[in-house]
Design a protein around this motif. Structure first.
Motif, PDB file in Angstrom:
ATOM      1  N   GLN A 135      53.000  48.809  68.229  1.00 40.56           N
ATOM      2  CA  GLN A 135      52.036  48.734  67.138  1.00 40.56           C
ATOM      3  C   GLN A 135      52.749  48.372  65.852  1.00 40.56           C
ATOM      4  N   HIS A 136      52.430  47.206  65.337  1.00 40.51           N
ATOM      5  CA  HIS A 136      53.034  46.762  64.079  1.00 40.51           C
ATOM      6  C   HIS A 136      52.128  45.698  63.487  1.00 40.51           C
ATOM      7  N   ASN A 137      52.074  45.648  62.175  1.00 42.22           N
ATOM      8  CA  ASN A 137      51.205  44.674  61.505  1.00 42.22           C
ATOM      9  C   ASN A 137      51.525  43.234  61.858  1.00 42.22           C
ATOM     10  N   ASN A 138      52.761  42.974  62.254  1.00 39.66           N
ATOM     11  CA  ASN A 138      53.168  41.597  62.551  1.00 39.66           C
ATOM     12  C   ASN A 138      53.296  41.312  64.041  1.00 39.66           C
ATOM     13  N   LEU A 139      52.627  42.126  64.860  1.00 41.92           N
ATOM     14  CA  LEU A 139      52.509  41.868  66.292  1.00 41.92           C
ATOM     15  C   LEU A 139      51.031  41.792  66.645  1.00 41.92           C
TER      16      LEU A 139
END
Length: 296
Positions: free
Chosen positions: A30-34
């Motif tokens: 979970q990451h904003n850039n994934l």
């Protein structure tokens, strides 16, 4: 709610391994850039992945199209570069799993409505334990235009393989040109060779895509090109980690070391009294390729 559906071809044997790999991996990330995986479905021969829908397609749709390149000005490109770097740093260091992506390229960077980047396609990704430094395989998978030399020739991969791919991608974002389109670069095999030549000749501003050359400050352009060339150095040990890259991108005061020459920068023509020859895999920037590496 809009979603994007990725459907696996029913006849794809290896594809099922990659499907399973993607589900197992991305469900834990979970990451904003994934890119976000919303769900999956397996029923008989039907295998489907359901992702968040990203309306602006992929990065290659903008940076390599002369009609759309002005839609991504330098401010947007800087956000995209920093977002990709943050996403990779998360994979390499901050996620629950330590992950090598192995197929980072412009077509695998999706863009949301605000043009924020999301790394996608984890079918070829590898999980590392915290003690592992590198791995090796007899089955090289990925995209030749973005592959590090040690991976393409020997099947050796590590976090530095992804760093190499990031460096290629950064040069593409700055120049608006594909690494594999070597016919555009005269005597040079690829964008890496051309970039190195203009760098050592002090003409690095020539590398910039015309629409951003007017917007970017000269010192900032030099810094970004320097970082990119550090990432694509031939020797993996010379390349920075993504922690280093993020720090260099975020600080104008950091003094950057001069890069050593990149991989695959050699000339591809013979000249009078001089002979230049090199054997490299051909580059297909948008096609993921499987190959058996030859040992040295």
């Amino acid at each position: 709610m809009d979603v994007a559906v990725k459907r696996l071809a029913s006849h794809s044997g290896q594809g099922f391994t990659e499907f399973k790999n993607e589900v197992e991996l991305i469900a834990k990330l979970q990451h904003n850039n994934l890119v976000k995986l919303m769900g999956c479905c397996i029923q008989g021969e039907e295998k489907i992945l359901v992702y968040e829908y990203l309306r602006n397609k992929s990065l290659d749709f903008f940076i390599f199209d002369v009609n759309r390149t002005t839609l991504v000005d330098w401010t947007k490109r800087r956000v995209i570069i920093e977002g990709i770097a943050q996403g990779l740093l998360y994979l390499h260091k901050h996620s629950r799993l330590r992950i090598i992506h192995r197929d980072l390229k412009a077509s695998n960077i999706l863009l949301d409505k605000d043009m924020n980047p999301k790394i996608s396609d984890f079918g070829l990704a590898k999980i590392f334990s915290s003690n592992d430094i590198q791995g090796s395989t007899k089955r090289v998978v990925g995209t030749y235009g973005y592959m590090s030399p040690e991976y393409a020739s020997e099947g050796i991969y590590s976090i530095k393989s992804d760093v190499f791919s990031f460096g290629v991608l950064l040069l593409e974002i700055l120049s608006g040109k594909r690494n594999s389109g070597f016919h555009q670069y005269g005597d040079f095999l690829n964008l890496l060779g051309y970039s190195w030549q203009v760098w050592i000749g002090g003409r690095w501003l020539e590398l910039l895509e015309s629409s951003i050359a007017k917007e970017i400050h000269t010192s900032e352009a030099r810094r970004y090109i320097n970082i990119a060339l550090m990432c694509v150095q031939e020797n993996a040990d010379d390349r920075p980690t993504m922690s280093d890259v993020v720090a260099m991108l975020n600080s104008e005061s950091v003094i950057l070391p001069e890069p050593n020459h990149p991989a695959f920068f050699n000339l591809r023509v013979s000249k009078v009294h001089e002979s230049f020859s090199v054997v490299v895999p051909c580059s297909y920037n948008d096609v993921t390729i499987t190959a058996e590496p030859d040992g040295r």
